[in-house]
Design a protein around this motif. Sequence first.
Motif, mmCIF file in Angstrom:
data_model
loop_
_atom_site.group_PDB
_atom_site.id
_atom_site.type_symbol
_atom_site.label_atom_id
_atom_site.label_comp_id
_atom_site.label_asym_id
_atom_site.label_seq_id
_atom_site.Cartn_x
_atom_site.Cartn_y
_atom_site.Cartn_z
ATOM 1 N N SER A 145 20.511 -2.196 4.859
ATOM 2 C CA SER A 145 21.306 -2.868 3.834
ATOM 3 C C SER A 145 20.662 -4.213 3.469
ATOM 4 O O SER A 145 21.266 -5.029 2.787
ATOM 5 N N ASP A 146 19.440 -4.432 3.925
ATOM 6 C CA ASP A 146 18.757 -5.705 3.684
ATOM 7 C C ASP A 146 17.912 -5.621 2.412
ATOM 8 O O ASP A 146 16.826 -5.042 2.401
ATOM 9 N N LEU A 147 18.418 -6.255 1.356
ATOM 10 C CA LEU A 147 17.719 -6.215 0.073
ATOM 11 C C LEU A 147 16.337 -6.864 0.162
ATOM 12 O O LEU A 147 15.409 -6.481 -0.558
ATOM 13 N N ASN A 148 16.195 -7.837 1.059
ATOM 14 C CA ASN A 148 14.890 -8.508 1.186
ATOM 15 C C ASN A 148 13.783 -7.527 1.563
ATOM 16 O O ASN A 148 12.641 -7.676 1.137
ATOM 17 N N ILE A 149 14.137 -6.553 2.394
ATOM 18 C CA ILE A 149 13.131 -5.562 2.801
ATOM 19 C C ILE A 149 12.696 -4.731 1.593
ATOM 20 O O ILE A 149 11.498 -4.505 1.369
ATOM 21 N N ALA A 150 13.669 -4.297 0.784
ATOM 22 C CA ALA A 150 13.324 -3.530 -0.422
ATOM 23 C C ALA A 150 12.477 -4.366 -1.367
ATOM 24 O O ALA A 150 11.496 -3.877 -1.954
ATOM 25 N N ASN A 151 12.821 -5.644 -1.509
ATOM 26 C CA ASN A 151 12.040 -6.521 -2.382
ATOM 27 C C ASN A 151 10.617 -6.718 -1.862
ATOM 28 O O ASN A 151 9.660 -6.711 -2.648
ATOM 29 N N SER A 152 10.487 -6.860 -0.551
ATOM 30 C CA SER A 152 9.150 -7.039 0.031
ATOM 31 C C SER A 152 8.283 -5.809 -0.198
ATOM 32 O O SER A 152 7.106 -5.917 -0.555
ATOM 33 N N ILE A 153 8.875 -4.632 0.003
ATOM 34 C CA ILE A 153 8.114 -3.397 -0.186
ATOM 35 C C ILE A 153 7.776 -3.212 -1.670
ATOM 36 O O ILE A 153 6.650 -2.854 -2.022
ATOM 37 N N ALA A 154 8.744 -3.518 -2.535
ATOM 38 C CA ALA A 154 8.503 -3.387 -3.979
ATOM 39 C C ALA A 154 7.317 -4.250 -4.403
ATOM 40 O O ALA A 154 6.474 -3.834 -5.203
ATOM 41 N N LYS A 155 7.254 -5.427 -3.821
ATOM 42 C CA LYS A 155 6.170 -6.360 -4.170
ATOM 43 C C LYS A 155 4.816 -5.834 -3.695
ATOM 44 O O LYS A 155 3.796 -6.000 -4.361
ATOM 45 N N ILE A 156 4.828 -5.183 -2.531
ATOM 46 C CA ILE A 156 3.573 -4.660 -1.975
ATOM 47 C C ILE A 156 3.047 -3.485 -2.791
ATOM 48 O O ILE A 156 1.846 -3.362 -3.016
ATOM 49 N N ILE A 157 3.945 -2.628 -3.264
ATOM 50 C CA ILE A 157 3.455 -1.399 -3.907
ATOM 51 C C ILE A 157 3.155 -1.568 -5.389
ATOM 52 O O ILE A 157 2.439 -0.765 -5.967
ATOM 53 N N ARG A 158 3.687 -2.584 -6.056
ATOM 54 C CA ARG A 158 3.540 -2.622 -7.523
ATOM 55 C C ARG A 158 2.209 -3.208 -7.959
ATOM 56 O O ARG A 158 1.621 -4.078 -7.298
ATOM 57 N N GLU A 159 1.749 -2.749 -9.106
ATOM 58 C CA GLU A 159 0.446 -3.155 -9.628
ATOM 59 C C GLU A 159 0.370 -4.656 -9.861
ATOM 60 O O GLU A 159 -0.635 -5.295 -9.544
ATOM 61 N N LYS A 160 1.444 -5.220 -10.418
ATOM 62 C CA LYS A 160 1.419 -6.619 -10.838
ATOM 63 C C LYS A 160 1.072 -7.565 -9.700
ATOM 64 O O LYS A 160 0.388 -8.568 -9.903
ATOM 65 N N SER A 161 1.533 -7.203 -8.497
ATOM 66 C CA SER A 161 1.239 -8.098 -7.370
ATOM 67 C C SER A 161 0.170 -7.509 -6.450
ATOM 68 O O SER A 161 0.129 -7.823 -5.261
ATOM 69 N N GLY A 162 -0.663 -6.642 -7.012
ATOM 70 C CA GLY A 162 -1.829 -6.195 -6.259
ATOM 71 C C GLY A 162 -1.680 -4.874 -5.543
ATOM 72 O O GLY A 162 -2.493 -4.527 -4.689
ATOM 73 N N GLY A 163 -0.637 -4.084 -5.868
ATOM 74 C CA GLY A 163 -0.422 -2.814 -5.193
ATOM 75 C C GLY A 163 -1.064 -1.653 -5.931
ATOM 76 O O GLY A 163 -2.216 -1.744 -6.380
ATOM 77 N N LEU A 164 -0.331 -0.588 -6.060
ATOM 78 C CA LEU A 164 -0.852 0.627 -6.680
ATOM 79 C C LEU A 164 -0.831 0.504 -8.210
ATOM 80 O O LEU A 164 0.168 0.083 -8.793
ATOM 81 N N LYS A 165 -1.919 0.929 -8.822
ATOM 82 C CA LYS A 165 -1.983 0.921 -10.282
ATOM 83 C C LYS A 165 -0.911 1.866 -10.839
ATOM 84 O O LYS A 165 -0.574 2.860 -10.213
ATOM 85 N N TYR A 166 -0.381 1.529 -12.003
ATOM 86 C CA TYR A 166 0.627 2.339 -12.710
ATOM 87 C C TYR A 166 1.994 2.355 -12.025
ATOM 88 O O TYR A 166 2.797 3.242 -12.264
ATOM 89 N N VAL A 167 2.212 1.383 -11.123
ATOM 90 C CA VAL A 167 3.511 1.308 -10.462
ATOM 91 C C VAL A 167 4.189 -0.019 -10.806
ATOM 92 O O VAL A 167 3.575 -1.085 -10.671
ATOM 93 N N LYS A 168 5.426 0.082 -11.297
ATOM 94 C CA LYS A 168 6.278 -1.092 -11.467
ATOM 95 C C LYS A 168 7.450 -0.911 -10.514
ATOM 96 O O LYS A 168 8.009 0.188 -10.439
ATOM 97 N N SER A 169 7.822 -1.954 -9.780
ATOM 98 C CA SER A 169 8.926 -1.756 -8.837
ATOM 99 C C SER A 169 9.672 -3.042 -8.545
ATOM 100 O O SER A 169 9.097 -4.139 -8.603
ATOM 101 N N ILE A 170 10.943 -2.863 -8.244
ATOM 102 C CA ILE A 170 11.792 -3.962 -7.797
ATOM 103 C C ILE A 170 12.717 -3.435 -6.697
ATOM 104 O O ILE A 170 12.913 -2.226 -6.571
ATOM 105 N N GLY A 171 13.245 -4.356 -5.916
ATOM 106 C CA GLY A 171 14.279 -3.980 -4.946
ATOM 107 C C GLY A 171 15.636 -4.092 -5.605
ATOM 108 O O GLY A 171 15.880 -5.026 -6.372
ATOM 109 N N VAL A 172 16.500 -3.127 -5.353
ATOM 110 C CA VAL A 172 17.885 -3.230 -5.839
ATOM 111 C C VAL A 172 18.831 -2.812 -4.720
ATOM 112 O O VAL A 172 18.440 -2.112 -3.784
ATOM 113 N N MET A 173 20.064 -3.268 -4.837
ATOM 114 C CA MET A 173 21.084 -2.966 -3.835
ATOM 115 C C MET A 173 21.988 -1.859 -4.378
ATOM 116 O O MET A 173 22.478 -1.965 -5.503
#
Lengths: 304, 304
Positions: free
Chosen positions: A192-220
Amino acid sequence: MAKLVECVPNFSEGIRQEVIDALAAAVRSVPGVILLDYSADPNHNRSVFTLMGTPAEAGEAAFLAAKKAVELIDLTKHRGEHPRMGAVDVIPFVPVSNITMEECVALSRQVAQKIAAELGIPAILYEESASAPHRKNLADIRRGEFEGLADKLKQPQWQPDYGQPVAHPTAGAVAVGARMPLVAYNINLNTSDLNIANSIAKIIREKSGGLKYVKSIGVMLEERNIAQVSINMTNYEQTPLYRVFELVKVEARRYGVSILGSEIVGLAPMNALVDSARYYLQLENFDAGKQVLENCLLPGNSDE
Amino acid sequence: MAKLVECVPNFSEGIRQEVIDALAAAVRSVPGVILLDYSADPNHNRSVFTLMGTPAEAGEAAFLAAKKAVELIDLTKHRGEHPRMGAVDVIPFVPVSNITMEECVALSRQVAQKIAAELGIPAILYEESASAPHRKNLADIRRGEFEGLADKLKQPQWQPDYGQPVAHPTAGAVAVGARMPLVAYNINLNTSDLNIANSIAKIIREKSGGLKYVKSIGVMLEERNIAQVSINMTNYEQTPLYRVFELVKVEARRYGVSILGSEIVGLAPMNALVDSARYYLQLENFDAGKQVLENCLLPGNSDE
């Protein structure tokens, strides 16, 4: 097998049902075109049509609907929450089967040219069709909206690709382009920890250096009291679902968190799923176009 | 969405091209029917047609082809390696989309009855349509072949379901039924020891106490010098691909053997693959019928 393209034109009318019906009738007037869906949002004052056909059919349907939009929609009187710059605001073409992105780009150019020449609407190519990198992103093209077009089109970097650099008085301008289908894909975490979802979203998305063609955010997800990594995949061929799923699993492990499940929102192309089956089952030499039974049944396919 | 059924009639002619062409023409004479494939084997002196349509269309195409077969094929003169009891030997109906097995069973009964009544051929229902457990298996029904029909049909347990218990003088008898699509699925092992493949095949197959709907044997792929577990899956919904794959992986581990890869031979229904993607991606609430883009394009589907 027939070449099939999807087209998802957006129109700046989400209130007057008779206008929306007229747009739908224009799409349906082209033999062979399938109107899969259309939906209007009164708050946005905008409607989105999803149609399918061969390139010639889909291009003609998009053009005829654009023509009808110019007749019936006056942007000087248009109010709505969604940003817009044209009566027909944006026309994306999406490859579905037996068609390359290059062919969709060529189609988008033809349609943009015809709209500019016959309807007097300046057309800007975007996404895969863009004539320069700064013109790929729709939000950048549309910034300033209809009201700012007069100034914007005078700037050298925003010259239309087709038509004069002058907005149509009531219909504004249009963005036309080719893009991959979007897949909306969410992964639910056992926390139930949104911070964990946000951290993972940041790691996987292209904008912050993750996988190309991926946009992501954490949501509750309040009603389930779990955190979710919410993902938009803009190219499921280059970055497949299983890769995102496995990477989220790997990153979640750092927090002692497992994956509860994932979900696909709305439509996904069959190959987005078949690719993942192929990966996990380690399928060798599998040709989905020839070996998936249903592919033998798509429109235009024939035994002769 | 339209109900779609596949039909795979087998005819006892694999040599005379004009007869095979006439059978194909009979199938194609029904509007809406798609003849996906047909192939003739001269050694077997047998041809297999794969056609698709709505239940009414597929049933009519099967009947018209059966009628043509009675006209053109004389089993008193037929020689071939494959066992057979009729000019039109077997007619299976296979559910493809938006159709239940029960509807395919009903269709098989209608077609069997019509063939018996109008063509004078005794019809025996088999597989899911069988009127008794001992009549499910096609090999059991066909044992004795055309030449043994006179005696066989007199036995109470082999009374035809439709028609008189007397073989048609030149066209014999026909087996008609409904069954699931077959998926031919092979798993390649990282070993050249055929005994290991045979042991695993024995563990996973239904006959020796393994997974229901699984038939399997070990085979040697000589050119790659590896052993393979070769599998026929007779119901991919009840026993999905991923379960077989994972069980083979688990059993191979006992020998220190890993899986090199797997392969699907020929056609597989989309859902056979989508089911496995759903399992591995832990997809929640996924409805392939509504969420797979291509399913919106199948024949008979419409936005209206």
